[in-house]
Design a protein around this motif. Structure first.
Motif, PDB file in Angstrom:
ATOM      1  N   THR A  26       6.829  -6.027 -18.951  1.00 26.44           N
ATOM      2  CA  THR A  26       6.648  -5.460 -20.290  1.00 26.44           C
ATOM      3  C   THR A  26       5.191  -5.079 -20.518  1.00 26.44           C
ATOM      4  O   THR A  26       4.282  -5.684 -19.950  1.00 26.44           O
ATOM      5  N   HIS A  27       4.989  -4.064 -21.367  1.00 24.04           N
ATOM      6  CA  HIS A  27       3.638  -3.703 -21.800  1.00 24.04           C
ATOM      7  C   HIS A  27       3.277  -4.447 -23.078  1.00 24.04           C
ATOM      8  O   HIS A  27       2.144  -4.399 -23.528  1.00 24.04           O
ATOM      9  N   ASP A  28       4.276  -5.090 -23.678  1.00 24.22           N
ATOM     10  CA  ASP A  28       4.120  -5.648 -25.011  1.00 24.22           C
ATOM     11  C   ASP A  28       3.736  -7.127 -24.916  1.00 24.22           C
ATOM     12  O   ASP A  28       4.541  -7.972 -24.504  1.00 24.22           O
TER      13      ASP A  28
ATOM     14  N   GLY B 106       0.300  -6.442 -17.296  1.00 25.19           N
ATOM     15  CA  GLY B 106      -0.895  -5.924 -16.629  1.00 25.19           C
ATOM     16  C   GLY B 106      -1.160  -4.523 -17.113  1.00 25.19           C
ATOM     17  O   GLY B 106      -0.267  -3.893 -17.693  1.00 25.19           O
ATOM     18  N   PRO B 107      -2.373  -4.019 -16.882  1.00 22.82           N
ATOM     19  CA  PRO B 107      -2.693  -2.677 -17.360  1.00 22.82           C
ATOM     20  C   PRO B 107      -1.799  -1.616 -16.728  1.00 22.82           C
ATOM     21  O   PRO B 107      -1.202  -1.842 -15.669  1.00 22.82           O
ATOM     22  N   SER B 108      -1.717  -0.481 -17.398  1.00 21.74           N
ATOM     23  CA  SER B 108      -0.901   0.616 -16.887  1.00 21.74           C
ATOM     24  C   SER B 108      -1.374   1.011 -15.485  1.00 21.74           C
ATOM     25  O   SER B 108      -2.575   1.108 -15.238  1.00 21.74           O
ATOM     26  N   GLY B 109      -0.434   1.163 -14.597  1.00 19.91           N
ATOM     27  CA  GLY B 109      -0.755   1.614 -13.239  1.00 19.91           C
ATOM     28  C   GLY B 109      -1.224   0.502 -12.313  1.00 19.91           C
ATOM     29  O   GLY B 109      -1.587   0.751 -11.159  1.00 19.91           O
ATOM     30  N   VAL B 110      -1.187  -0.749 -12.767  1.00 21.64           N
ATOM     31  CA  VAL B 110      -1.709  -1.850 -11.949  1.00 21.64           C
ATOM     32  C   VAL B 110      -0.792  -2.181 -10.768  1.00 21.64           C
ATOM     33  O   VAL B 110      -1.231  -2.725  -9.754  1.00 21.64           O
ATOM     34  N   GLY B 111       0.509  -1.882 -10.928  1.00 18.95           N
ATOM     35  CA  GLY B 111       1.439  -2.165  -9.837  1.00 18.95           C
ATOM     36  C   GLY B 111       2.620  -3.041 -10.234  1.00 18.95           C
ATOM     37  O   GLY B 111       3.285  -3.628  -9.374  1.00 18.95           O
ATOM     38  N   LYS B 112       2.939  -3.080 -11.527  1.00 20.54           N
ATOM     39  CA  LYS B 112       4.026  -3.951 -12.004  1.00 20.54           C
ATOM     40  C   LYS B 112       5.375  -3.489 -11.441  1.00 20.54           C
ATOM     41  O   LYS B 112       6.161  -4.295 -10.951  1.00 20.54           O
ATOM     42  N   THR B 113       5.630  -2.177 -11.539  1.00 17.87           N
ATOM     43  CA  THR B 113       6.909  -1.669 -11.039  1.00 17.87           C
ATOM     44  C   THR B 113       6.981  -1.824  -9.519  1.00 17.87           C
ATOM     45  O   THR B 113       8.032  -2.197  -8.967  1.00 17.87           O
ATOM     46  N   THR B 114       5.866  -1.579  -8.868  1.00 17.29           N
ATOM     47  CA  THR B 114       5.835  -1.756  -7.407  1.00 17.29           C
ATOM     48  C   THR B 114       6.185  -3.200  -7.059  1.00 17.29           C
ATOM     49  O   THR B 114       6.985  -3.457  -6.149  1.00 17.29           O
TER      50      THR B 114
ATOM     51  N   SER C  65       0.856  -1.191   0.000  1.00 16.36           N
ATOM     52  CA  SER C  65       0.000   0.000   0.000  1.00 16.36           C
ATOM     53  C   SER C  65       0.884   1.231   0.000  1.00 16.36           C
ATOM     54  O   SER C  65       1.965   1.243   0.606  1.00 16.36           O
ATOM     55  N   TYR C  66       0.433   2.263  -0.735  1.00 16.36           N
ATOM     56  CA  TYR C  66       1.044   3.591  -0.607  1.00 16.36           C
ATOM     57  C   TYR C  66       0.067   4.383   0.259  1.00 16.36           C
ATOM     58  O   TYR C  66      -1.034   4.717  -0.187  1.00 16.36           O
ATOM     59  N   GLY C  67       0.430   4.643   1.493  1.00 13.70           N
ATOM     60  CA  GLY C  67      -0.496   5.295   2.418  1.00 13.70           C
ATOM     61  C   GLY C  67      -1.721   4.410   2.603  1.00 13.70           C
ATOM     62  O   GLY C  67      -1.606   3.213   2.883  1.00 13.70           O
ATOM     63  N   GLU C  68      -2.894   4.982   2.392  1.00 13.86           N
ATOM     64  CA  GLU C  68      -4.147   4.239   2.565  1.00 13.86           C
ATOM     65  C   GLU C  68      -4.481   3.395   1.336  1.00 13.86           C
ATOM     66  O   GLU C  68      -5.386   2.570   1.370  1.00 13.86           O
ATOM     67  N   ARG C  69      -3.782   3.661   0.217  1.00  7.29           N
ATOM     68  CA  ARG C  69      -4.162   3.036  -1.045  1.00  7.29           C
ATOM     69  C   ARG C  69      -3.440   1.704  -1.261  1.00  7.29           C
ATOM     70  O   ARG C  69      -2.227   1.671  -1.439  1.00  7.29           O
ATOM     71  N   GLN C  70      -4.228   0.632  -1.223  1.00  3.81           N
ATOM     72  CA  GLN C  70      -3.609  -0.677  -1.434  1.00  3.81           C
ATOM     73  C   GLN C  70      -3.475  -0.949  -2.932  1.00  3.81           C
ATOM     74  O   GLN C  70      -4.451  -0.882  -3.678  1.00  3.81           O
TER      75      GLN C  70
ATOM     76  N   LEU D 168      14.193  -3.376  -3.268  1.00  5.51           N
ATOM     77  CA  LEU D 168      14.288  -1.909  -3.329  1.00  5.51           C
ATOM     78  C   LEU D 168      13.152  -1.273  -2.522  1.00  5.51           C
ATOM     79  O   LEU D 168      13.237  -0.128  -2.114  1.00  5.51           O
ATOM     80  N   ARG D 169      12.074  -2.018  -2.353  1.00  7.29           N
ATOM     81  CA  ARG D 169      10.934  -1.524  -1.578  1.00  7.29           C
ATOM     82  C   ARG D 169      10.486  -2.620  -0.611  1.00  7.29           C
ATOM     83  O   ARG D 169      10.408  -3.784  -1.002  1.00  7.29           O
ATOM     84  N   ARG D 170      10.238  -2.217   0.629  1.00 12.04           N
ATOM     85  CA  ARG D 170       9.773  -3.209   1.597  1.00 12.04           C
ATOM     86  C   ARG D 170       8.259  -3.363   1.469  1.00 12.04           C
ATOM     87  O   ARG D 170       7.526  -2.373   1.601  1.00 12.04           O
TER      88      ARG D 170
HETATM   89  N1  LIG Z   1       6.014   6.076  -4.563  1.00 11.80           N
HETATM   90  C1  LIG Z   1       4.686   6.063  -4.779  1.00 11.80           C
HETATM   91  N2  LIG Z   1       3.857   6.722  -3.942  1.00 11.80           N
HETATM   92  C2  LIG Z   1       2.526   6.709  -4.121  1.00 11.80           C
HETATM   93  N3  LIG Z   1       1.901   6.061  -5.131  1.00 11.80           N
HETATM   94  C3  LIG Z   1       2.685   5.401  -6.005  1.00 11.80           C
HETATM   95  C4  LIG Z   1       4.109   5.370  -5.875  1.00 11.80           C
HETATM   96  N4  LIG Z   1       4.617   4.625  -6.892  1.00 11.80           N
HETATM   97  C5  LIG Z   1       3.559   4.226  -7.615  1.00 11.80           C
HETATM   98  N5  LIG Z   1       2.398   4.686  -7.097  1.00 11.80           N
HETATM   99  C6  LIG Z   1       1.054   4.412  -7.589  1.00 11.80           C
HETATM  100  O1  LIG Z   1       0.835   3.016  -7.494  1.00 11.80           O
HETATM  101  C7  LIG Z   1       0.147   2.537  -8.648  1.00 11.80           C
HETATM  102  C8  LIG Z   1       0.969   1.447  -9.291  1.00 11.80           C
HETATM  103  O2  LIG Z   1       2.149   2.040  -9.841  1.00 11.80           O
HETATM  104  P1  LIG Z   1       3.236   1.184 -10.628  1.00 11.80           P
HETATM  105  O3  LIG Z   1       4.220   2.144 -11.170  1.00 11.80           O
HETATM  106  O4  LIG Z   1       3.708   0.093  -9.750  1.00 11.80           O
HETATM  107  O5  LIG Z   1       2.329   0.572 -11.786  1.00 11.80           O
HETATM  108  P2  LIG Z   1       2.766  -0.028 -13.189  1.00 11.80           P
HETATM  109  O6  LIG Z   1       1.853  -1.159 -13.454  1.00 11.80           O
HETATM  110  O7  LIG Z   1       4.229  -0.287 -13.195  1.00 11.80           O
HETATM  111  O8  LIG Z   1       2.447   1.207 -14.146  1.00 11.80           O
HETATM  112  P3  LIG Z   1       2.926   1.492 -15.645  1.00 11.80           P
HETATM  113  O9  LIG Z   1       2.472   0.310 -16.448  1.00 11.80           O
HETATM  114  O10 LIG Z   1       2.170   2.736 -16.021  1.00 11.80           O
HETATM  115  O11 LIG Z   1       4.411   1.669 -15.603  1.00 11.80           O
HETATM  116  C9  LIG Z   1      -0.106   3.747  -9.541  1.00 11.80           C
HETATM  117  O12 LIG Z   1      -1.400   4.210  -9.317  1.00 11.80           O
HETATM  118  C10 LIG Z   1       0.918   4.757  -9.071  1.00 11.80           C
HETATM  119  O13 LIG Z   1       0.431   6.064  -9.241  1.00 11.80           O
END
Ligand SMILES: Nc1ncnc2c1ncn2[C@@H]1O[C@H](COP(=O)(O)OP(=O)(O)OP(=O)(O)O)[C@@H](O)[C@H]1O
Length: 267
Positions: A207-209, A53-61, A29-34, A69-71
């Motif tokens: 990947t997005h592809d 996964g769709p953009s913003g789903v949480g792949k990088t997280t 979760s980032y703050g309250e947002r899971q 890199l992130r706990r």
């Molecule tokens: N450091 C952060 N603090 C708060 N919210 C974050 C942080 N990093 C990412 N987010 C939010 O968490 C959600 C997931 O982000 P993330 O970058 O993991 O998704 P993603 O699937 O990799 O996106 P994309 O495909 O667009 O690269 C997004 O809504 C993003 O705005």
């Protein structure tokens, strides 16, 4: 070397016989947002797994949690059976933006040698490891060049060599080929397959592809939902070796491609 998965192709919890990474109840979760919730999966030694996964789903997280890199807020990630707290020694990371990750004032060789200082290698060993890694990506003739003298694809090969020089067990890549043209992208995909086969490394790649995910993977992990969980962990039963034209012409490639597309679009 391929990961040996159980026949249960679509069950995210399906175990692999020799896992190098184990993800248990991972959530973030980032703050309250899971963002991520209840992820359970294993990555087999030598496996190539793409995360889609769709953009913003949480792949990088997810990648950040997998690399230390992130706990994560919940659950844990084990690397060779040990819980990851910080990036472990046997894991290397390649980011999308090679132009910012390479130092323009250092030669290709020095760009690869520099980070090895922190790996505790002696000077001669560092240079030998760097030269070996540059040979692996076909850049032996460019060790004295500077990054700005190279094409984008060559610069990304330097970034890959820098990761390989650590002799990692696992390479984690976040959209590594997104900034290059289509032909270079195909060349880099094939380079990755060759290197992975030759060195027996495990690769986790975001990947997005969809074509890229199906072409490269042993398994594709599709994330979806809010918070995101594993929508599917799909085994890609395409024959090896993969080849850009003939593999993509297979009816099975088209089937898998549509399956992943539907998973991402949720249709
Ligand atoms: N450091 C952060 N603090 C708060 N919210 C974050 C942080 N990093 C990412 N987010 C939010 O968490 C959600 C997931 O982000 P993330 O970058 O993991 O998704 P993603 O699937 O990799 O996106 P994309 O495909 O667009 O690269 C997004 O809504 C993003 O705005």
């Amino acid at each position: 070397m391929k990961a040996q998965t159980t026949p249960d192709t679509d069950a995210p919890g399906a175990g692999v016989t020799d896992p190098v990474m184990q993800v248990r109840g991972l959530g973030h979760s980032y703050g309250e947002r899971q963002i991520l919730k209840g992820l359970d999966f294993e990555v087999g030694r030598g496996e190539l797994m793409c995360i889609v996964g769709p953009s913003g789903v949480g792949k990088t997280t997810l990648l950040e949690c997998l690399t230390g890199l992130r706990r994560p807020s919940e659950g844990q990630v084990l690397f060779d059976g040990k819980r990851i707290e910080t990036p472990p020694r046997g894991l290397a990371i390649v980011f999308q933006d090679y132009s910012r990750s390479l130092m323009p004032w250092l030669s290709v060789l020095d760009n690869v040698v520099l980070p090895l200082r922190s790996a505790g290698m002696a000077k001669a060993e560092r240079e030998a490891a760097a030269r070996e890694a540059l040979a692996e990506v076909g850049l032996s003739d460019f060790t004295g060049s500077y990054p700005w003298q190279l094409s984008g694809g060559m610069q990304q090969r330097v970034a890959i060599a820098r990761a390989l020089a650590y002799r990692p067990a696992v390479v984690v890549m976040d959209e590594p080929f997104a900034s290059v043209d289509a032909q270079t992208r195909a060349d880099l995909e094939d380079l990755l397959l060759r290197v992975r086969e030759h060195l027996g490394i495990t690769v986790l790649l975001v990947t997005h592809d969809i074509d890229e995910a199906v072409y490269l993977s042993d398994r594709v992990l599709a994330l979806g939902g809010k918070p995101a969980g594993i929508r599917s962990l799909l085994t890609v039963d395409l024959p090896a070796p993969r080849e850009q034209v003939s593999t993509k012409a297979l009816p099975r490639f088209a089937e898998l491609r549509s399956q992943v597309y539907r998973l991402i679009r949720n249709v």
